[in-house]
Write an enzyme that holds these catalytic residues in place. Structure first.
Site, PDB file in Angstrom:
ATOM      1  N   GLY A  31       0.808  -1.215   0.000  1.00 60.59           N
ATOM      2  CA  GLY A  31       0.000   0.000   0.000  1.00 60.59           C
ATOM      3  C   GLY A  31       0.839   1.261   0.000  1.00 60.59           C
ATOM      4  O   GLY A  31       2.018   1.233  -0.343  1.00 60.59           O
ATOM      5  N   GLY A  36       5.526   4.587  -8.833  1.00 62.33           N
ATOM      6  CA  GLY A  36       6.266   3.348  -9.094  1.00 62.33           C
ATOM      7  C   GLY A  36       5.318   2.155  -9.124  1.00 62.33           C
ATOM      8  O   GLY A  36       5.352   1.330 -10.046  1.00 62.33           O
ATOM      9  N   HIS A  37       4.430   2.069  -8.110  1.00 61.01           N
ATOM     10  CA  HIS A  37       3.458   0.969  -8.082  1.00 61.01           C
ATOM     11  C   HIS A  37       2.533   1.048  -9.298  1.00 61.01           C
ATOM     12  O   HIS A  37       2.229   0.034  -9.924  1.00 61.01           O
ATOM     13  CB  HIS A  37       2.576   1.062  -6.836  1.00 61.01           C
ATOM     14  CG  HIS A  37       3.288   0.846  -5.545  1.00 61.01           C
ATOM     15  ND1 HIS A  37       3.441   1.836  -4.604  1.00 61.01           N
ATOM     16  CD2 HIS A  37       3.890  -0.253  -5.029  1.00 61.01           C
ATOM     17  CE1 HIS A  37       4.084   1.365  -3.560  1.00 61.01           C
ATOM     18  NE2 HIS A  37       4.392   0.108  -3.794  1.00 61.01           N
TER      19      HIS A  37
END
Ligand code: PAF
Length: 283
Positions: A31, A36-37
């Site tokens: 989370g 980037g995620h």
């Protein structure tokens, strides 16, 4: 967007995808999502019909309880961010600890051909047993075709490739380039916890890695390491935990350079209480 907190409900949907022969890309996260995620999720969607994103702060991979307690938990914002990528092709799995571990919150003990003993393994006791345990469990729950991990945690990426190989898990593990802020700082969920002053000096980490790469062209690993250690001594707001030049495959520190091998420089730094890691390919 479908958000599941319960693995059996998620499994039903996954069975449904499988009967329709849909390819599933998986992005495991803790989370506090950042660009980037999101880039991992975009890549997953470009190669699969659906992306499952897990959001789970895994207690067994923290060697520092304070870090676990203070780790940012921002599920609502995470969901909103994921919606900017796609509303209907992303499925979120955000379980409570019991859904994953039952009442036995323990990690399994793994051997990863020695990869687990280097760098993060040496400095964060039990960390890779925790990572191995959660990733193996998530792979069993999500049964993805492909799984996407950032190269910022390069050692983790190599370990997960090894996990899949040694445990014959039918998933293709894909490493994705490090996403950086404009000033070069590697994106990390922990960056939000940096003080203003620490955030200002943090790009020094990547600057130093880039200079180390240039120096490695003509100097020995020992010389480069000594140079880097000297640079960090001049930077009072950053405390170097380690700088190591290692063989990309074995992650063992380089003793003598060989033109047949590839190397990477790895760094771990404390900016106040916040531990940051980064790495760079050298050749
Ligand atoms: O890289 C991370 O965020 C975590 O280590 C992972 C892979 C999601 C396992 O908890």
């Amino acid at each position: 967007m479908k958000v599941f907190h319960n693995k059996s409900e998620l499994s039903q949907l996954i069975d449904n995808f499988k009967t329709k022969n849909m390819l599933i890309g998986f992005v495991p996260t803790m989370g506090a999502l950042h660009e980037g995620h999101l880039s991992l999720v975009e890549k997953a969607l470009s190669e699969n019909q659906v992306a499952v994103v897990s959001v789970f702060v895994n207690p067994t991979q923290f060697d520092n309880q304070e870090d676990l307690v203070k780790y940012p938990r921002t599920l609502e914002t995470d969901i909103e961010l994921l919606k900017t990528v796609s509303d209907h092709k992303i499925v979120v799995y955000a379980p409570a600890v019991e859904d994953v571990y039952g009442d036995d919150v323990k990690s399994q003990s793994f051997k990863f051909d020695g990869l687990e003993n280097e760098m993060e393994g040496a400095f964060r006791e039990g960390h890779f047993n925790g990572v191995g345990t959660i990733v193996k469990r998530l792979f069993e729950i999500v049964t993805p075709n492909r799984a996407y991990f950032g190269e910022k945690d390069f050692q983790q990426l190599q370990i997960i490739k090894k996990l899949v190989e040694l445990h014959h898990i039918p998933v293709k593990v894909i490493g994705c380039p490090i996403h950086r802020a404009e000033d070069g700082l590697a994106m990390s969920s922990r960056n939000t916890r940096l003080t203003e002053n620490h955030r200002k000096v943090a790009p020094f980490i990547y600057e130093t890695l880039k200079s180390a790469k240039t120096k490695f062209g003509t100097k020995s690993a020992k010389n480069v390491t000594e140079w880097v250690e000297k640079q960090f001594k001049k930077q009072p707001l950053l405390e170097l935990e380690y700088f190591i030049i290692a063989d990309t495959d074995t992650l063992k520190p380089v003793k003598r350079k060989s033109t047949k091998k590839t190397y990477r420089a790895f760094v771990a730094v404390y900016a106040g209480d916040i531990r940051l890691i980064d790495n760079i390919a050298l050749n």
